[in-house]
Motif scaffolding. Structure first.
Motif, mmCIF file in Angstrom:
data_model
loop_
_atom_site.group_PDB
_atom_site.id
_atom_site.type_symbol
_atom_site.label_atom_id
_atom_site.label_comp_id
_atom_site.label_asym_id
_atom_site.label_seq_id
_atom_site.Cartn_x
_atom_site.Cartn_y
_atom_site.Cartn_z
ATOM 1 N N ALA A 142 28.622 77.996 88.816
ATOM 2 C CA ALA A 142 28.493 77.268 90.082
ATOM 3 C C ALA A 142 27.427 77.906 90.960
ATOM 4 N N ASN A 143 27.391 79.222 91.011
ATOM 5 C CA ASN A 143 26.360 79.899 91.808
ATOM 6 C C ASN A 143 24.968 79.612 91.278
ATOM 7 N N ALA A 144 24.826 79.591 89.957
ATOM 8 C CA ALA A 144 23.513 79.334 89.366
ATOM 9 C C ALA A 144 23.032 77.919 89.636
ATOM 10 N N ALA A 145 23.969 76.981 89.661
ATOM 11 C CA ALA A 145 23.607 75.569 89.847
ATOM 12 C C ALA A 145 23.493 75.180 91.313
ATOM 13 N N ASN A 146 24.109 75.950 92.194
ATOM 14 C CA ASN A 146 24.139 75.590 93.610
ATOM 15 C C ASN A 146 22.736 75.626 94.202
ATOM 16 N N ASP A 147 22.371 74.583 94.931
ATOM 17 C CA ASP A 147 21.023 74.436 95.494
ATOM 18 C C ASP A 147 21.181 73.915 96.916
ATOM 19 N N PRO A 148 21.446 74.804 97.874
ATOM 20 C CA PRO A 148 21.792 74.364 99.229
ATOM 21 C C PRO A 148 20.785 73.376 99.794
ATOM 22 N N GLY A 149 21.326 72.291 100.331
ATOM 23 C CA GLY A 149 20.512 71.223 100.877
ATOM 24 C C GLY A 149 20.238 70.111 99.894
ATOM 25 N N GLN A 150 20.357 70.405 98.583
ATOM 26 C CA GLN A 150 20.048 69.414 97.556
ATOM 27 C C GLN A 150 21.238 69.108 96.647
ATOM 28 N N PHE A 151 21.948 70.137 96.227
ATOM 29 C CA PHE A 151 23.044 69.957 95.275
ATOM 30 C C PHE A 151 24.056 71.065 95.499
ATOM 31 N N THR A 152 25.308 70.674 95.700
ATOM 32 C CA THR A 152 26.375 71.642 95.943
ATOM 33 C C THR A 152 27.260 71.731 94.717
ATOM 34 N N ALA A 153 27.315 72.926 94.123
ATOM 35 C CA ALA A 153 28.124 73.193 92.937
ATOM 36 C C ALA A 153 29.303 74.068 93.343
ATOM 37 N N ILE A 154 30.508 73.661 92.937
ATOM 38 C CA ILE A 154 31.733 74.274 93.432
ATOM 39 C C ILE A 154 32.625 74.681 92.261
ATOM 40 N N ARG A 155 33.223 75.849 92.391
ATOM 41 C CA ARG A 155 34.240 76.287 91.440
ATOM 42 C C ARG A 155 35.627 75.952 91.986
ATOM 43 N N GLY A 156 36.477 75.397 91.129
ATOM 44 C CA GLY A 156 37.868 75.179 91.472
ATOM 45 C C GLY A 156 38.729 75.314 90.234
ATOM 46 N N PHE A 157 40.006 75.002 90.382
ATOM 47 C CA PHE A 157 40.906 74.987 89.229
ATOM 48 C C PHE A 157 41.953 73.909 89.442
ATOM 49 N N GLU A 158 42.576 73.492 88.328
ATOM 50 C CA GLU A 158 43.625 72.485 88.386
ATOM 51 C C GLU A 158 44.944 73.140 87.966
ATOM 52 N N TRP A 159 45.784 73.452 88.957
ATOM 53 C CA TRP A 159 47.131 73.933 88.680
ATOM 54 C C TRP A 159 47.870 72.828 87.941
ATOM 55 N N SER A 160 48.416 73.167 86.776
ATOM 56 C CA SER A 160 48.855 72.116 85.856
ATOM 57 C C SER A 160 50.284 72.351 85.394
ATOM 58 N N HIS A 161 51.209 71.580 85.973
ATOM 59 C CA HIS A 161 52.619 71.635 85.594
ATOM 60 C C HIS A 161 52.944 70.360 84.824
ATOM 61 N N PRO A 162 53.522 70.479 83.625
ATOM 62 C CA PRO A 162 53.696 69.288 82.788
ATOM 63 C C PRO A 162 54.662 68.253 83.354
ATOM 64 N N LEU A 163 55.563 68.657 84.232
ATOM 65 C CA LEU A 163 56.534 67.721 84.799
ATOM 66 C C LEU A 163 56.255 67.392 86.251
ATOM 67 N N GLN A 164 55.865 68.396 87.047
ATOM 68 C CA GLN A 164 55.699 68.177 88.486
ATOM 69 C C GLN A 164 54.342 67.575 88.848
ATOM 70 N N GLY A 165 53.339 67.778 88.010
ATOM 71 C CA GLY A 165 52.033 67.200 88.306
ATOM 72 C C GLY A 165 50.954 68.252 88.381
ATOM 73 N N HIS A 166 49.747 67.786 88.678
ATOM 74 C CA HIS A 166 48.567 68.640 88.704
ATOM 75 C C HIS A 166 47.966 68.635 90.105
ATOM 76 N N ILE A 167 47.473 69.788 90.533
ATOM 77 C CA ILE A 167 46.918 69.959 91.874
ATOM 78 C C ILE A 167 45.593 70.690 91.743
#
Length: 425
Positions: A142-167
């Motif tokens: 994400a840091n390598a791809a981030n280009d402030p003013g032109q393209f915003t690259a973000i790191r996140g994650f998907e908390w993944s519970h098989p019954l309760q859902g994903h966040i």
């Protein structure tokens, strides 16, 4: 990274030797450029505007390639912000996706997105999910791809519970898997300790537990900035309704949550960003930087769509979507700017005014409009009928693939949702 590999459990999600997310890792930057010349970069090379043949090759490689540029990025009804097109939910081989993470951000930028996030699954013991080292790699990419003013690259994650859902969670320095947060409530506790962290209810209602039926936690209300209304090609308004479940929109908002509404591709393939008809979001930002993107998300200046190049902005009594109206009852004047540029000039659209219901939203008005015009209409609202209102924009000539009650005005094809407004009780 050419394929997935076995993981073992990590507890050191942010070791001391990590290159901080927000600072560019030179090796990762070189790796991304090298990928453009490797097998994982063929799509991006095809997308570069070097020749007419290359452009045609892109369409052949990704049959549902993104359409033309679409509408202008300036609102006709507000000032001070610019529209960016965003996709905040994508996967790679670091969880259950097919593609190398090295290629993802470049693909999304070439496809015309302005803001993009990688959000691989955080699971149990990193089985088909993020390891600690892969979390660091995501930040480097994400840091390598981030280009402030032109393209915003973000790191996140998907908390993944098989019954309760994903966040989805963005803007945190570490991540929470099911060992660290085994339930939605545990995740909420974890999130409250991370100032600036933002989260979204993903494909809401797909998993049977529905986040403990959207059990409300006031301590993280402000941090939950998203509810996915479009995921892949699906409209989630009536998800589960045919099985006796409540509309996820109604269940979430009636519980007390105050999310913006979003669309995502939830991409698991290798052509990130190049799919027409899959979900995406519009964000109204002061500039295209991480800080401004997170500020827009927190302000709920977002709309959900599954159409490329669409511009949607809306006000109610002068308050932008995502805001609170100083109204308990009375007439509320709405302005809605919806445009997709020349390709949709004069196309008939409908606006449905959604209010709280029991199993499905109540539609208190339907307004005919056309793409490229500002719709100006007034609707009487009363907080006694519920404290939220959402505008749904639809194409009345096509059916909803997941319809609700017979005769419901939202049984047509959803084009976009504004973020809600809330009435002040």
């Amino acid at each position: 990274m050419s394929g997935h590999h076995p993981h073992h459990c990590h507890h050191d999600h942010a070791p001391d030797d990590e290159v901080p997310y927000g600072q560019v890792n030179v090796a990762a930057s070189f790796g991304r450029r090298a990928m453009l010349a490797g097998t994982g970069g063929m799509l991006m090379l095809a997308a570069l505007p070097s020749s007419a043949q290359a452009a045609r090759t892109t369409t052949a490689t990704a049959p549902t390639a993104t359409a033309a540029a679409g509408a202008a990025r300036t609102s006709l009804i507000t000032q001070g912000t610019t529209l960016v097109h965003a996709d905040m939910h994508n996967h790679t081989v670091m969880s259950d996706g097919d593609g190398s993470a090295d290629a993802a951000f470049a693909s999304m930028r070439e496809a015309g997105l302005d803001v993009a996030a990688l959000t691989d699954h955080a699971t149990l013991f990193a089985i088909d999910g993020l390891s600690s080292s892969e979390w660091r790699t995501t930040g480097d990419l994400a840091n390598a791809a981030n280009d402030p003013g032109q393209f915003t690259a973000i790191r996140g994650f998907e908390w993944s519970h098989p019954l309760q859902g994903h966040i989805n969670v963005w803007n945190t320095s570490d991540f929470a898997d099911l060992l660290r947060a085994s339930s939605p409530g545990n995740l909420y506790d974890w999130l409250t300790g991370r100032a600036g962290g933002l989260a979204s209810f993903n494909h809401p209602g797909r998993e049977p537990g529905r986040f403990n039926n959207f059990s409300f936690d006031a301590s993280v209300r402000n941090q939950f900035v998203g509810l996915e209304m479009f995921n892949r090609t699906d409209d989630y308004l009536f998800e589960g309704w045919s099985s006796g479940m409540t509309s996820p929109l109604v269940a979430c908002l009636n519980a007390g949550w105050r999310p913006g509404l979003t669309g995502v591709t939830d991409e698991h393939g290798t052509t990130w960003g190049f799919h027409e008809g899959k979900g995406r979001s519009g964000l109204w930002v002061t500039e295209n930087t991480r800080a401004a993107v997170f500020e827009a998300m927190a302000a709920r200046r977002s709309f959900a769509t599954r159409v490329s190049g669409l511009r949607v902005d809306a006000t109610a009594n002068g308050v932008r979507m995502g805001g609170v109206l100083n109204v308990t009852s009375g007439d509320v004047r709405f302005l809605l700017d919806v445009d997709r540029g020349p390709v949709w000039d004069g196309m008939p659209l409908q606006i449905q005014v959604l209010r709280p219901g029991t199993s499905a939203p109540t539609v208190v008005d339907v307004i005919d409009t056309v793409s490229g015009q500002v719709a100006d209409f007034t609707v009487p609202l009363d907080v006694a009928d519920g404290d939220w209102v959402v505008l749904r924009i639809s194409d009345p000539s096509q059916p909803n693939g997941s319809p609700g009650p017979a005769g419901h005005p939202c049984n047509d094809f959803g084009v976009a949702y504004t973020s809600p407004w809330w009435l002040r009780p």
